[in-house]
Design an enzyme around this catalytic site. Sequence first.
Site, PDB file in Angstrom:
ATOM      1  N   TRP A   1      -5.455  -3.502   9.143  1.00 38.90           N
ATOM      2  CA  TRP A   1      -5.324  -3.054   7.628  1.00 38.90           C
ATOM      3  C   TRP A   1      -3.650  -3.393   7.561  1.00 38.90           C
ATOM      4  CZ3 TRP A   1      -1.561   0.560   6.657  1.00 38.90           C
ATOM      5  CH2 TRP A   1      -1.474   1.544   7.468  1.00 38.90           C
ATOM      6  N   TRP A  13      -3.284   9.386  -9.398  1.00 38.10           N
ATOM      7  CA  TRP A  13      -3.356   8.945  -8.010  1.00 38.10           C
ATOM      8  C   TRP A  13      -1.964   8.628  -7.377  1.00 38.10           C
ATOM      9  CZ3 TRP A  13      -6.766   8.390  -4.199  1.00 38.10           C
ATOM     10  CH2 TRP A  13      -7.877   8.332  -4.433  1.00 38.10           C
ATOM     11  N   ASN A  58      -6.737  -3.615  -9.876  1.00 45.00           N
ATOM     12  CA  ASN A  58      -6.758  -2.569  -8.729  1.00 45.00           C
ATOM     13  C   ASN A  58      -8.288  -2.806  -8.086  1.00 45.00           C
ATOM     14  OD1 ASN A  58      -7.885   0.510  -8.223  1.00 45.00           O
ATOM     15  ND2 ASN A  58      -5.873  -0.061  -7.092  1.00 45.00           N
ATOM     16  N   TRP A  81      -4.475   0.929   1.118  1.00 45.24           N
ATOM     17  CA  TRP A  81      -5.080   0.240   2.278  1.00 45.24           C
ATOM     18  C   TRP A  81      -5.752   1.218   3.296  1.00 45.24           C
ATOM     19  CZ3 TRP A  81      -6.136  -4.559   3.570  1.00 45.24           C
ATOM     20  CH2 TRP A  81      -5.713  -5.565   3.027  1.00 45.24           C
TER      21      TRP A  81
END
Length: 469
Positions: free
Chosen positions: A361, A279, A343, A384
């Site tokens: 956001w 990721w 997370n 986000w």
Amino acid sequence: MKKILVWFRNELRIHDNPALFLACQEKNAQVESVYIAPIEQWKEHNMSKIQCFFIWKNLKIFSKNLQKIGIKLNYFSCKKYRDQIKIIYYFCLKKKIGKIFYNKEYSVNEIKRDQKIKKILKRKKIKIIDLRGNLIFSPGKILSKKNIPYKKYYFFKKSFISLVKKKKISCFPVPKMKKEIFFSDCIPPFYKSFQKNRYKLQNFGEKEAIKKLKNFCRYKIKHYHKANKTVNDERNSQISAFLSIGVISPRKCLYEVTKRKKYSQLSEGEKKWIEEIIWREFYKHTLFFYPKFFFVKHYISWTENIRWRKNRKIFKSWTNGKTGCPIVDASMRMLKKKGWINNRLRMICASFLVKNLFIDWRMGEKYFMSKLIDGDVALNNGNWQWIASTGINSSPYYRIFNPYYQSKKIDKKGKFIKKWIPELNQISTEHLHEENFLKKIKNYSKIPEKDKYSKEEIIDLYEKNKIKI
DNA sequence: CACGGGTTCGG
DNA sequence: CGAACCCGT
């Protein structure tokens, strides 16, 4: 004897540091090193105090580690990013440097800076060797069949893993010892007013980081796939902060997991943990190829039409952990105090801000950066936008976290919630995850009902703007 | 070999 | 829903 400079930027380590290792390999060379802290710019970019402090502490240890292999670290601070160019330029002239080694960085400002410095030093006939130290694969190494960078994590992951299966992962060793030298480092703290006692900080330094990594890979990683089912920090590796400032390299992380086994032999926990590294790699590659979709425009173009709220008062309730949703409040209070939450909790809080309070956001993104010890632009922004359903690889807009369901799943007994929200001490466990019951509690502050949105209302707010172009 | 339709899969 | 693959033409 020729003079060589190693310029350390985001890698405060002597293990697996290509620039450092290859500079030391040069025959008959004297190796100098430089680290520059653009402190003003860090502050402008909302870097958290705790992360600044963490860099400072680790930098001091790094300087000592360099002394042991006979290299002096020259420390400079400056205001802006571009000031680094001047410092390097004059350092090279003064010390008669003929060659510079550094590890590449892949974000917008960093790329600009490096292009400029290349141009300027070329005129002075100073060679630059730039290497890959902070990514496992270079951007461009992982591409689709049509030679285009991936926009979906799923495919990126598949491609990444097939490459890992083919290639043996190995790290750069620590350079050969030269005669140890001694000097005092003279690195003043970046923040004068930082009160470290407010945080219970982890240990510092490369040795600690590697010890932590090895310990995690030996014992805890087996259970890592269960980490998102609990709020227990013990499940996590706790090395993200080291990774974010380069005290440890992602390649080292991957190496520690895969050194004894083939990929197919890895346990579920090991595979899951490697996915976290993938990721990280995914967002950094994507930022390199599509910086615009991180900082300028949404990848899902119609979401540009959404007019998110920017209400300061409601936003403050969220940052202060006074929303009325226990799992969110507990997490936000912990984040403020410790600079770290796991997370899953980050996702729940982010989702709550965007998809229950309908607040922009970007406000949440900035706030997270200003508090996290492991803040990283690519990962923070990417995650986000995943939650806000606006970015590359974002979640479908109609998929919305239910914080009460999540809360029940990961903190069933309410231990975490009660630890951070003393107001709820008297509430029995089964009520802690019940929205309707919590509404009635008097001395637990909450955001008024009129300022919250239901799932249907949010979907409607998104759908209203879904005009295809 | 370029295309398009069908299929798979998703923090 | 839509990216990226596979496979046929």
